[in-house]
Scaffold this motif. Structure first.
Motif, PDB file in Angstrom:
ATOM      1  N   SER A  73       0.806  -1.228   0.000  1.00 28.89           N
ATOM      2  CA  SER A  73       0.000   0.000   0.000  1.00 28.89           C
ATOM      3  C   SER A  73       0.834   1.271   0.000  1.00 28.89           C
ATOM      4  CB  SER A  73      -0.904   0.002   1.239  1.00 28.89           C
ATOM      5  OG  SER A  73      -1.786  -1.095   1.217  1.00 28.89           O
ATOM      6  N   LEU A  74       2.170   1.137   0.028  1.00 26.95           N
ATOM      7  CA  LEU A  74       3.029   2.318  -0.003  1.00 26.95           C
ATOM      8  C   LEU A  74       2.967   2.980  -1.373  1.00 26.95           C
ATOM      9  CD1 LEU A  74       6.276   1.030   1.765  1.00 26.95           C
ATOM     10  CD2 LEU A  74       4.663   2.714   2.647  1.00 26.95           C
ATOM     11  N   PRO A  75       3.069   4.303  -1.423  1.00 29.78           N
ATOM     12  CA  PRO A  75       3.134   4.975  -2.736  1.00 29.78           C
ATOM     13  C   PRO A  75       4.369   4.512  -3.502  1.00 29.78           C
ATOM     14  CG  PRO A  75       2.775   6.568  -0.971  1.00 29.78           C
ATOM     15  CD  PRO A  75       3.054   5.248  -0.325  1.00 29.78           C
ATOM     16  N   GLY A  76       4.298   4.522  -4.800  1.00 27.32           N
ATOM     17  CA  GLY A  76       5.374   4.000  -5.633  1.00 27.32           C
ATOM     18  C   GLY A  76       6.692   4.734  -5.523  1.00 27.32           C
ATOM     19  N   PHE A  77       6.674   6.013  -5.108  1.00 34.23           N
ATOM     20  CA  PHE A  77       7.918   6.775  -5.025  1.00 34.23           C
ATOM     21  C   PHE A  77       8.697   6.516  -3.732  1.00 34.23           C
ATOM     22  CE2 PHE A  77       4.576   9.478  -3.311  1.00 34.23           C
ATOM     23  CZ  PHE A  77       5.125   9.955  -2.135  1.00 34.23           C
ATOM     24  N   ILE A  78       8.113   5.778  -2.787  1.00 37.17           N
ATOM     25  CA  ILE A  78       8.801   5.459  -1.531  1.00 37.17           C
ATOM     26  C   ILE A  78       9.558   4.146  -1.718  1.00 37.17           C
ATOM     27  CG2 ILE A  78       8.485   4.828   0.887  1.00 37.17           C
ATOM     28  CD1 ILE A  78       6.138   6.689   1.014  1.00 37.17           C
ATOM     29  N   PRO A  79      10.850   4.124  -1.379  1.00 38.25           N
ATOM     30  CA  PRO A  79      11.609   2.871  -1.497  1.00 38.25           C
ATOM     31  C   PRO A  79      10.992   1.766  -0.641  1.00 38.25           C
ATOM     32  CG  PRO A  79      13.077   4.715  -1.099  1.00 38.25           C
ATOM     33  CD  PRO A  79      11.682   5.230  -0.940  1.00 38.25           C
ATOM     34  N   GLY A  80      10.901   0.576  -1.175  1.00 43.49           N
ATOM     35  CA  GLY A  80      10.336  -0.561  -0.457  1.00 43.49           C
ATOM     36  C   GLY A  80       8.918  -0.890  -0.866  1.00 43.49           C
ATOM     37  N   ALA A  81       8.324  -0.112  -1.738  1.00 42.99           N
ATOM     38  CA  ALA A  81       6.970  -0.393  -2.206  1.00 42.99           C
ATOM     39  C   ALA A  81       7.000  -1.637  -3.092  1.00 42.99           C
ATOM     40  CB  ALA A  81       6.415   0.795  -2.980  1.00 42.99           C
ATOM     41  N   GLU A  82       6.182  -2.618  -2.721  1.00 44.20           N
ATOM     42  CA  GLU A  82       6.110  -3.875  -3.470  1.00 44.20           C
ATOM     43  C   GLU A  82       4.640  -4.204  -3.691  1.00 44.20           C
ATOM     44  OE1 GLU A  82       8.106  -6.804  -1.117  1.00 44.20           O
ATOM     45  OE2 GLU A  82       9.892  -5.566  -0.904  1.00 44.20           O
ATOM     46  N   ALA A  83       4.240  -4.291  -4.917  1.00 39.14           N
ATOM     47  CA  ALA A  83       2.839  -4.558  -5.234  1.00 39.14           C
ATOM     48  C   ALA A  83       2.395  -5.890  -4.644  1.00 39.14           C
ATOM     49  CB  ALA A  83       2.638  -4.562  -6.746  1.00 39.14           C
ATOM     50  N   GLY A  84       1.285  -5.876  -3.933  1.00 33.62           N
ATOM     51  CA  GLY A  84       0.700  -7.078  -3.385  1.00 33.62           C
ATOM     52  C   GLY A  84       1.336  -7.591  -2.104  1.00 33.62           C
ATOM     53  N   SER A  85       2.354  -6.947  -1.603  1.00 32.78           N
ATOM     54  CA  SER A  85       3.041  -7.405  -0.397  1.00 32.78           C
ATOM     55  C   SER A  85       2.299  -6.950   0.849  1.00 32.78           C
ATOM     56  CB  SER A  85       4.472  -6.863  -0.370  1.00 32.78           C
ATOM     57  OG  SER A  85       5.126  -7.275   0.801  1.00 32.78           O
ATOM     58  N   THR A  86       2.279  -7.810   1.867  1.00 29.91           N
ATOM     59  CA  THR A  86       1.608  -7.468   3.127  1.00 29.91           C
ATOM     60  C   THR A  86       2.597  -7.239   4.260  1.00 29.91           C
ATOM     61  OG1 THR A  86       1.362  -9.806   3.679  1.00 29.91           O
ATOM     62  CG2 THR A  86      -0.466  -8.766   2.506  1.00 29.91           C
ATOM     63  N   VAL A  87       3.886  -7.286   3.981  1.00 30.92           N
ATOM     64  CA  VAL A  87       4.882  -7.097   5.048  1.00 30.92           C
ATOM     65  C   VAL A  87       5.036  -5.611   5.359  1.00 30.92           C
ATOM     66  CG1 VAL A  87       6.164  -9.180   4.453  1.00 30.92           C
ATOM     67  CG2 VAL A  87       6.833  -7.014   3.467  1.00 30.92           C
ATOM     68  N   VAL A  88       5.442  -5.337   6.586  1.00 34.05           N
ATOM     69  CA  VAL A  88       5.735  -3.982   7.023  1.00 34.05           C
ATOM     70  C   VAL A  88       7.250  -3.865   7.103  1.00 34.05           C
ATOM     71  CG1 VAL A  88       5.504  -2.339   8.922  1.00 34.05           C
ATOM     72  CG2 VAL A  88       3.580  -3.781   8.287  1.00 34.05           C
ATOM     73  N   HIS A  89       7.806  -2.801   6.535  1.00 37.37           N
ATOM     74  CA  HIS A  89       9.258  -2.617   6.507  1.00 37.37           C
ATOM     75  C   HIS A  89       9.726  -1.965   7.809  1.00 37.37           C
ATOM     76  CE1 HIS A  89       9.949  -3.984   2.476  1.00 37.37           C
ATOM     77  NE2 HIS A  89       9.034  -3.164   1.993  1.00 37.37           N
ATOM     78  N   PHE A  90       9.922  -2.789   8.838  1.00 41.59           N
ATOM     79  CA  PHE A  90      10.320  -2.268  10.140  1.00 41.59           C
ATOM     80  C   PHE A  90      11.715  -1.648  10.093  1.00 41.59           C
ATOM     81  CE2 PHE A  90      12.335  -2.673  14.296  1.00 41.59           C
ATOM     82  CZ  PHE A  90      11.440  -1.954  15.065  1.00 41.59           C
ATOM     83  N   LYS A  91      12.662  -2.310   9.425  1.00 40.51           N
ATOM     84  CA  LYS A  91      14.031  -1.792   9.377  1.00 40.51           C
ATOM     85  C   LYS A  91      14.117  -0.480   8.601  1.00 40.51           C
ATOM     86  CE  LYS A  91      16.163  -6.328   9.640  1.00 40.51           C
ATOM     87  NZ  LYS A  91      16.985  -7.304   8.926  1.00 40.51           N
TER      88      LYS A  91
END
Length: 73
Positions: free
Chosen positions: A30-48
């Motif tokens: 659900s992250l906008p595409g311009f933010i690093p770490g955006a992955e379509a369909g992924s449900t993980v949260v980028h804690f690091k």
């Protein structure tokens, strides 16, 4: 020059802390595409990613604090 650099550090610090909170609360899909770490369909949260962003934001606040102190000399 010193005031400009201090103000820029504060603004970037605020933005990076907000970005860290976004990383912790929004899944990667659900992250906008311009933010690093955006992955379509992924449900993980980028804690690091969020932790790194918050640490750099706090370091920028510390830099601004030390730059705004009285001049020794």
């Amino acid at each position: 020059m010193n005031r400009t650099l201090t103000g820029l550090a504060v603004i970037l610090g605020i933005l990076l802390i907000i970005l860290g909170i976004v990383y912790w609360t929004v899944p990667a899909g659900s992250l906008p595409g311009f933010i690093p770490g955006a992955e379509a369909g992924s449900t993980v949260v980028h804690f690091k990613h969020g932790l790194g962003s918050v640490i750099v934001g706090l370091a920028l606040f510390a830099f601004a604090w030390f730059q705004s102190g009285p001049k020794q000399g």
